[in-house]
Design a protein around this motif. Sequence first.
Motif, PDB file in Angstrom:
ATOM      1  N   ASP A 251       0.823  -1.208   0.000  1.00 16.20           N
ATOM      2  CA  ASP A 251       0.000   0.000   0.000  1.00 16.20           C
ATOM      3  C   ASP A 251       0.859   1.261   0.000  1.00 16.20           C
ATOM      4  N   THR A 252       1.985   1.222   0.704  1.00 13.07           N
ATOM      5  CA  THR A 252       2.864   2.389   0.725  1.00 13.07           C
ATOM      6  C   THR A 252       3.472   2.638  -0.650  1.00 13.07           C
ATOM      7  N   GLU A 253       3.928   1.590  -1.318  1.00 17.19           N
ATOM      8  CA  GLU A 253       4.485   1.754  -2.662  1.00 17.19           C
ATOM      9  C   GLU A 253       3.434   2.253  -3.643  1.00 17.19           C
ATOM     10  N   LYS A 254       2.209   1.803  -3.479  1.00 16.92           N
ATOM     11  CA  LYS A 254       1.137   2.297  -4.346  1.00 16.92           C
ATOM     12  C   LYS A 254       0.854   3.770  -4.082  1.00 16.92           C
ATOM     13  N   LEU A 255       0.913   4.183  -2.814  1.00 16.94           N
ATOM     14  CA  LEU A 255       0.703   5.589  -2.485  1.00 16.94           C
ATOM     15  C   LEU A 255       1.792   6.459  -3.108  1.00 16.94           C
ATOM     16  N   ILE A 256       3.041   5.988  -3.067  1.00 20.27           N
ATOM     17  CA  ILE A 256       4.140   6.747  -3.665  1.00 20.27           C
ATOM     18  C   ILE A 256       3.953   6.861  -5.175  1.00 20.27           C
ATOM     19  N   ALA A 257       3.484   5.787  -5.804  1.00 18.30           N
ATOM     20  CA  ALA A 257       3.270   5.817  -7.252  1.00 18.30           C
ATOM     21  C   ALA A 257       2.108   6.723  -7.640  1.00 18.30           C
TER      22      ALA A 257
ATOM     23  N   ILE B 277      -2.701  12.466  -7.586  1.00 15.78           N
ATOM     24  CA  ILE B 277      -3.733  12.721  -6.587  1.00 15.78           C
ATOM     25  C   ILE B 277      -3.440  14.044  -5.898  1.00 15.78           C
ATOM     26  N   GLU B 278      -4.449  14.572  -5.235  1.00 15.95           N
ATOM     27  CA  GLU B 278      -4.301  15.842  -4.539  1.00 15.95           C
ATOM     28  C   GLU B 278      -3.510  15.659  -3.242  1.00 15.95           C
TER      29      GLU B 278
ATOM     30  N   ASN C 256      -2.032  13.087   1.947  1.00 20.32           N
ATOM     31  CA  ASN C 256      -1.769  13.158   3.387  1.00 20.32           C
ATOM     32  C   ASN C 256      -2.727  12.266   4.171  1.00 20.32           C
ATOM     33  N   PHE C 257      -3.994  12.228   3.715  1.00 15.94           N
ATOM     34  CA  PHE C 257      -4.981  11.396   4.416  1.00 15.94           C
ATOM     35  C   PHE C 257      -4.606   9.921   4.329  1.00 15.94           C
ATOM     36  N   ARG C 258      -4.245   9.466   3.137  1.00 15.21           N
ATOM     37  CA  ARG C 258      -3.883   8.048   2.965  1.00 15.21           C
ATOM     38  C   ARG C 258      -2.608   7.712   3.725  1.00 15.21           C
ATOM     39  N   SER C 259      -1.645   8.633   3.740  1.00 18.11           N
ATOM     40  CA  SER C 259      -0.418   8.388   4.478  1.00 18.11           C
ATOM     41  C   SER C 259      -0.697   8.266   5.968  1.00 18.11           C
ATOM     42  N   ASN C 260      -1.575   9.125   6.491  1.00 19.47           N
ATOM     43  CA  ASN C 260      -1.914   9.066   7.908  1.00 19.47           C
ATOM     44  C   ASN C 260      -2.672   7.776   8.233  1.00 19.47           C
ATOM     45  N   GLU C 261      -3.531   7.311   7.297  1.00 22.34           N
ATOM     46  CA  GLU C 261      -4.239   6.061   7.515  1.00 22.34           C
ATOM     47  C   GLU C 261      -3.268   4.879   7.570  1.00 22.34           C
ATOM     48  N   LEU C 262      -2.270   4.901   6.701  1.00 25.91           N
ATOM     49  CA  LEU C 262      -1.261   3.842   6.744  1.00 25.91           C
ATOM     50  C   LEU C 262      -0.488   3.882   8.057  1.00 25.91           C
TER      51      LEU C 262
END
Length: 734
Positions: free
Chosen positions: A427-433, A438-439, A444-450
């Motif tokens: 999930d972290t690698e997908k967020l970086i990609a 994305i806005e 920031n929201f997804r990073s905080n959820e992780l």
Amino acid sequence: MREPKEILRRALNKWRLIRGAEVLVTGFAAGMSTYFLFSNAMVAMACFVGVLLVAMLYVKPWKYTLEHICSRVDETITPMEYSTALILANESELPLLSKIQRIRAGETLKRHQREIRFKNSLLPITGLSLIAVLGAWLLHVLGVFQIDHTATQIPGTDVVNFKRLDAVNNEMIPPKIGKQEIHIAYPNYTQMPDEFTTQMNLRVLEGSRVSWNIAFDQPLKGVQIQIGEDSLRMDFRNNSYSKTMVVDYANFYAIKFQDSLGKAYLSDLFALEAYKDEPPVIEIEGLPQFSSFDFEGPQKLAFTTQLKDDFGLTDVAIIATVSKGSGESVKFREERLGFDTKLSHGTKRQDFSKTLNLRELKMEPGDELYFYVEAIDNKQPRPNISRTETFFSVIKDTVTDQFAVEGTLGADLMPDYFRSQRQLIIDTEKLIADKPVIETKEFNFRSNELGFDQKALRIKYGEFMGDESEGGPVVTEVETVTAEDPLAEYTHDHDGSNEHNLVAEEHDHEDHANEGDEENPLEAYVHNHEDPEASTLFAQSLKSKLKQAMAEMWDAELYLRLFQPEKSLPYQYKALKLIQEIKNSARIYVHRIGFDPPPIKEDKRLTGDLKEIGNFSKDETLDNEDLYEGIRNAVARLEILLDTDMKITKADRELFNKAGNELARKAIEEPGSYLETLQMVKWLSQSENSTEQQLKSALKGLYQVLPKRQRLPYKDGRYDNQLNNLFIEALDVE
């Protein structure tokens, strides 16, 4: 402004269709004119395709866009005031006056949409095409370009040629076929009409009944039809010879007969090809391989199925299997379900639709459904059956079992959530990609959820380490905070809050002993659950690795909370590596069961006595079947015949017959490649005389049939020259 844009899109499609119609009319006129002039369908088709491609590349109807339509509208409709392009513009990027003009242009386009005109030449091209086709037809009627093909006509396969098998006698007139007719009766289930032909090369369906009826211009002693290794006598009825047989496999056949004087004749080889009844073809649309449903929501699967068969279908069904329970208590129930569309018996192509309602199948949470579509055609006596791949569907189970340890049960050292760290990395690698697309707020929201998920995972490991608090490490000393730290909730103080996670040094016991506390004599033999260091489910060897993994999770959570997942990844990988090491160290290894040799006698050891020891030897001959034994023997015999000018004997004919049978099997697999060679070998196996040219042709063809042998290593003599030999002889003399 959705309706004005739709008007422009419809106008664009209309323009493209008109230009495409011009190309199609041009190609059709060229093809029809060519057909009338030369009376050749293949040439006409080639001309049609060629003109169509050239005209399509010249016109390029796909190059027209909405911008071209706007230009045409501005040119043909004056009230648009050259404002059509505003309809396609983004309203949020236009100033106020442009927005007002955009609305006016849309209303004007609605009123004048029927006045849109395009530049095209459809009517002139259609008129010229009609004139060209009519002119070509008139020339065809008058016979201006007709060619007489009778002079160059080649005899077809309906002409049967015979050759004498004995010495040639020019004074005798060989018999000829006066009439030949072949009747093909297809199986009843195909509902195909009977076929009559004079062609000797046949291609029929498996199971068809073929009848040969041949009449000669002279009386004969007997006629045989040779199919493969079999020679079948033809029956004489009504001044003709006939034979009927059911074709089940492909083969070659020839006609052999003897005239009134006993002279034998043999025809050329003809192909008897048998094609199979193909199984039904099933195509499913709108159905995923795996689907899941919530228990409270709708539980329906809707899909369509298209079935095709060459001779007709008799049955189609859905084979569904419902599984309930798990482990040893699992139960299966199989049902045969029909489609919502009724099957038309004997149809060759039909579409079916089905909506599966899982509630009607009495499925409960956790139950799984496996199903596939099965189709049966009308082949007799054994029909063809086709089925699709298996599709899966499951109802989500809202009740999950929680891991617990009772006093009388052992501990499960490998719980399921050990694998969730890998999912966090994915999930972290997908967020970086996804960061560039994305806005910032969502990132920031997804990073905080992780970060929260990482914290939950760390707390789970903390429970196995004996931590009873989910809020983080327990601090034994109170520190004075001089200023409020906004990141204090997300940071990890390695100097203070993580002290309880560090491995205790050995001298700690000495410090406690010096403090004057009374030593408990049972401390070494009891398990103190109040001590976090002792209340763990793992052995001491795993404790340090698990502490280190939790420390890495602290740092990974920190950078996820700071919206820096790139910096969090290295710590996540370190934690995953430590977890894998814990998993491997917790495995249980058992002793391998194998051969247990007998004990060695000490008095015999190291004496070198081998009297009672016998040698083992085994002789075995492996037979490797040679698929081309007859052909190899025939090649060897042909080489001898060519060198010695010997005549073909009866043994030679039997040898060539065996080689012909082997060659026939290969000719069936590759039709057309070895037919000429097979014909020549067949002639040699039946003939009493042959020419040198026939022997050479047969030998050349058989050489091409034999597979190439693998070259074995051998001594290379390129350095074995005369000078080297003389030098070696001189050395030997000296």
